[in-house]
Design a protein around this motif. Structure first.
Motif, PDB file in Angstrom:
ATOM      1  N   GLN A  40     -16.466   3.621   8.270  1.00 40.76           N
ATOM      2  CA  GLN A  40     -15.059   3.351   8.001  1.00 40.76           C
ATOM      3  C   GLN A  40     -14.289   3.512   9.307  1.00 40.76           C
ATOM      4  O   GLN A  40     -14.037   4.610   9.775  1.00 40.76           O
ATOM      5  CB  GLN A  40     -14.508   4.310   6.937  1.00 40.76           C
ATOM      6  N   ARG A  41     -13.907   2.398   9.894  1.00 41.56           N
ATOM      7  CA  ARG A  41     -13.263   2.446  11.203  1.00 41.56           C
ATOM      8  C   ARG A  41     -11.801   2.875  11.128  1.00 41.56           C
ATOM      9  O   ARG A  41     -11.276   3.486  12.057  1.00 41.56           O
ATOM     10  CB  ARG A  41     -13.389   1.074  11.876  1.00 41.56           C
ATOM     11  N   SER A  42     -11.123   2.557  10.035  1.00 42.70           N
ATOM     12  CA  SER A  42      -9.737   2.982   9.836  1.00 42.70           C
ATOM     13  C   SER A  42      -9.533   3.236   8.344  1.00 42.70           C
ATOM     14  O   SER A  42     -10.395   2.925   7.529  1.00 42.70           O
ATOM     15  CB  SER A  42      -8.756   1.918  10.353  1.00 42.70           C
ATOM     16  N   SER A  43      -8.389   3.795   7.985  1.00 43.64           N
ATOM     17  CA  SER A  43      -8.158   4.194   6.600  1.00 43.64           C
ATOM     18  C   SER A  43      -8.096   2.980   5.668  1.00 43.64           C
ATOM     19  O   SER A  43      -7.843   1.850   6.090  1.00 43.64           O
ATOM     20  CB  SER A  43      -6.868   5.005   6.489  1.00 43.64           C
ATOM     21  N   THR A  44      -8.321   3.251   4.386  1.00 49.28           N
ATOM     22  CA  THR A  44      -8.386   2.202   3.365  1.00 49.28           C
ATOM     23  C   THR A  44      -7.489   2.580   2.192  1.00 49.28           C
ATOM     24  O   THR A  44      -7.452   3.741   1.784  1.00 49.28           O
ATOM     25  CB  THR A  44      -9.834   2.041   2.845  1.00 49.28           C
ATOM     26  N   LEU A  45      -6.778   1.604   1.660  1.00 58.33           N
ATOM     27  CA  LEU A  45      -6.025   1.795   0.418  1.00 58.33           C
ATOM     28  C   LEU A  45      -6.983   1.648  -0.756  1.00 58.33           C
ATOM     29  O   LEU A  45      -7.718   0.662  -0.835  1.00 58.33           O
ATOM     30  CB  LEU A  45      -4.921   0.745   0.318  1.00 58.33           C
ATOM     31  N   VAL A  46      -6.994   2.632  -1.665  1.00 58.72           N
ATOM     32  CA  VAL A  46      -7.880   2.582  -2.826  1.00 58.72           C
ATOM     33  C   VAL A  46      -7.061   2.743  -4.098  1.00 58.72           C
ATOM     34  O   VAL A  46      -6.305   3.717  -4.242  1.00 58.72           O
ATOM     35  CB  VAL A  46      -8.962   3.689  -2.768  1.00 58.72           C
ATOM     36  N   ASN A  80      10.040 -11.161  -0.962  1.00 56.65           N
ATOM     37  CA  ASN A  80       9.113 -10.144  -0.457  1.00 56.65           C
ATOM     38  C   ASN A  80       9.770  -8.791  -0.157  1.00 56.65           C
ATOM     39  O   ASN A  80       9.182  -7.756  -0.470  1.00 56.65           O
ATOM     40  CB  ASN A  80       8.372 -10.665   0.769  1.00 56.65           C
ATOM     41  N   PRO A  81      10.973  -8.746   0.458  1.00 64.31           N
ATOM     42  CA  PRO A  81      11.586  -7.424   0.695  1.00 64.31           C
ATOM     43  C   PRO A  81      11.874  -6.668  -0.610  1.00 64.31           C
ATOM     44  O   PRO A  81      11.725  -5.443  -0.664  1.00 64.31           O
ATOM     45  CB  PRO A  81      12.878  -7.764   1.442  1.00 64.31           C
ATOM     46  N   VAL A  82      12.290  -7.403  -1.643  1.00 65.02           N
ATOM     47  CA  VAL A  82      12.536  -6.771  -2.946  1.00 65.02           C
ATOM     48  C   VAL A  82      11.210  -6.341  -3.573  1.00 65.02           C
ATOM     49  O   VAL A  82      11.085  -5.239  -4.121  1.00 65.02           O
ATOM     50  CB  VAL A  82      13.289  -7.726  -3.885  1.00 65.02           C
ATOM     51  N   ALA A  83      10.209  -7.220  -3.469  1.00 62.57           N
ATOM     52  CA  ALA A  83       8.890  -6.895  -4.012  1.00 62.57           C
ATOM     53  C   ALA A  83       8.326  -5.647  -3.336  1.00 62.57           C
ATOM     54  O   ALA A  83       7.715  -4.793  -3.998  1.00 62.57           O
ATOM     55  CB  ALA A  83       7.948  -8.070  -3.822  1.00 62.57           C
ATOM     56  N   LYS A  84       8.548  -5.535  -2.032  1.00 62.23           N
ATOM     57  CA  LYS A  84       8.041  -4.364  -1.306  1.00 62.23           C
ATOM     58  C   LYS A  84       8.670  -3.082  -1.834  1.00 62.23           C
ATOM     59  O   LYS A  84       7.979  -2.077  -2.046  1.00 62.23           O
ATOM     60  CB  LYS A  84       8.319  -4.522   0.190  1.00 62.23           C
ATOM     61  N   THR A  85       9.965  -3.112  -2.083  1.00 61.62           N
ATOM     62  CA  THR A  85      10.648  -1.934  -2.629  1.00 61.62           C
ATOM     63  C   THR A  85      10.078  -1.569  -3.995  1.00 61.62           C
ATOM     64  O   THR A  85       9.830  -0.391  -4.285  1.00 61.62           O
ATOM     65  CB  THR A  85      12.159  -2.203  -2.740  1.00 61.62           C
ATOM     66  N   CYS A  86       9.854  -2.569  -4.826  1.00 64.90           N
ATOM     67  CA  CYS A  86       9.269  -2.321  -6.154  1.00 64.90           C
ATOM     68  C   CYS A  86       7.859  -1.768  -6.040  1.00 64.90           C
ATOM     69  O   CYS A  86       7.456  -0.858  -6.785  1.00 64.90           O
ATOM     70  CB  CYS A  86       9.258  -3.610  -6.972  1.00 64.90           C
ATOM     71  N   VAL A 116       1.440  -0.382   3.849  1.00 67.32           N
ATOM     72  CA  VAL A 116       2.561  -0.480   4.787  1.00 67.32           C
ATOM     73  C   VAL A 116       3.794   0.194   4.194  1.00 67.32           C
ATOM     74  O   VAL A 116       4.291  -0.220   3.142  1.00 67.32           O
ATOM     75  CB  VAL A 116       2.877  -1.960   5.102  1.00 67.32           C
ATOM     76  N   ASP A 117       4.254   1.256   4.819  1.00 71.10           N
ATOM     77  CA  ASP A 117       5.428   2.011   4.330  1.00 71.10           C
ATOM     78  C   ASP A 117       5.244   2.481   2.892  1.00 71.10           C
ATOM     79  O   ASP A 117       6.222   2.604   2.139  1.00 71.10           O
ATOM     80  CB  ASP A 117       6.706   1.160   4.439  1.00 71.10           C
ATOM     81  N   GLY A 118       3.989   2.714   2.496  1.00 65.27           N
ATOM     82  CA  GLY A 118       3.730   3.180   1.129  1.00 65.27           C
ATOM     83  C   GLY A 118       3.834   2.096   0.077  1.00 65.27           C
ATOM     84  O   GLY A 118       3.963   2.389  -1.121  1.00 65.27           O
ATOM     85  N   SER A 119       3.739   0.820   0.485  1.00 63.75           N
ATOM     86  CA  SER A 119       3.989  -0.287  -0.444  1.00 63.75           C
ATOM     87  C   SER A 119       2.740  -0.810  -1.145  1.00 63.75           C
ATOM     88  O   SER A 119       2.798  -1.785  -1.887  1.00 63.75           O
ATOM     89  CB  SER A 119       4.679  -1.445   0.296  1.00 63.75           C
ATOM     90  N   GLY A 120       1.602  -0.194  -0.900  1.00 62.99           N
ATOM     91  CA  GLY A 120       0.428  -0.476  -1.707  1.00 62.99           C
ATOM     92  C   GLY A 120      -0.300  -1.770  -1.421  1.00 62.99           C
ATOM     93  O   GLY A 120      -0.200  -2.353  -0.330  1.00 62.99           O
ATOM     94  N   LEU A 121      -1.029  -2.219  -2.438  1.00 64.94           N
ATOM     95  CA  LEU A 121      -1.989  -3.308  -2.282  1.00 64.94           C
ATOM     96  C   LEU A 121      -1.335  -4.670  -2.070  1.00 64.94           C
ATOM     97  O   LEU A 121      -1.774  -5.446  -1.223  1.00 64.94           O
ATOM     98  CB  LEU A 121      -2.899  -3.346  -3.518  1.00 64.94           C
ATOM     99  N   PHE A 122      -0.325  -4.981  -2.848  1.00 66.05           N
ATOM    100  CA  PHE A 122       0.232  -6.339  -2.828  1.00 66.05           C
ATOM    101  C   PHE A 122       0.735  -6.723  -1.437  1.00 66.05           C
ATOM    102  O   PHE A 122       0.433  -7.806  -0.930  1.00 66.05           O
ATOM    103  CB  PHE A 122       1.364  -6.454  -3.852  1.00 66.05           C
TER     104      PHE A 122
END
Length: 203
Positions: A40-46, A80-86, A116-122
């Protein structure tokens, strides 16, 4: 990669990559009896698949939900900016529900992140096209030690029977699989729309 050879007991495999492809390959090898190490070269979202579906898709993509075409329009019509907040709020809920699994991964030496900024998988999918794993069983194997993890090191060189990492450690291997992902979304945009547009794509 097609599939591991049968009866892999006693054989060692190193899988480079820790997103969906890397996990699927590592799990397949473990199920065939191999001694498996994931680099694992860098962290992964699971996220677990059932939690992801329950938090982000329930009522929209469901048997009692709207037709799929309508669900797609609803989903993709959010800027996308609104989706990121959600997605930041949704990701907090997902990681809270998955906390036991994530804690087990951390204890096994597997680095996790929240996107990215805690915005998860999407948002990770839109910006990178990778860097995440939707868990369908491989994470449990990592927690149980059936897939070992070498975290935070890149590949320096490949030898006949081993992989040398850039921290100068060396992993013995009968087989090595590079499951390092697909092209970035920017590459797709560049091919379709040209360099000028691709250079302005956020992510």
């Amino acid at each position: 990669f097609a599939e591991p050879k049968p009866n892999g007991q006693g054989k060692k495999v190193v899988v480079v990559g820790s997103s969906n492809s890397g996990h699927d390959v590592a799990r397949d090898y473990a199920n065939h009896g191999y001694d498996v190490t994931m680099v694992q070269r860098s962290s992964t979202l699971v996220h677990t698949s059932y939690t992801l579906i329950d938090v982000t898709m329930k009522g929209l993509y469901a048997e009692d939900g709207p037709p799929v075409d309508d669900a797609d329009i609803i989903s993709m019509s959010v800027p996308n900016p609104v989706a990121k907040t959600c997605q930041i709020a949704a990701t907090k809920e997902i990681m809270q529900r998955d906390r036991d699994l994530l804690g087990g991964l951390l204890a096994a030496g597997f680095a996790v992140d929240s996107g990215v900024d805690g915005s998860g998988l999407f948002i990770k999918y839109l910006s990178r096209g990778g860097g995440y794993y939707i868990d369908v069983g491989a994470s449990k194997l990592i927690v149980e030690g059936k897939i070992r993890v070498k975290q935070g090191a890149g590949v320096k060189s490949v030898k006949d029977r081993s992989l040398v990492l850039d921290d100068d450690s060396e992993l013995e291997a009968d087989e090595i699989v590079f499951a390092t992902g697909f092209q970035n979304m920017r590459d797709t945009a560049r091919n379709l729309l040209g360099d000028d547009f691709a250079s302005r794509v956020d992510g």
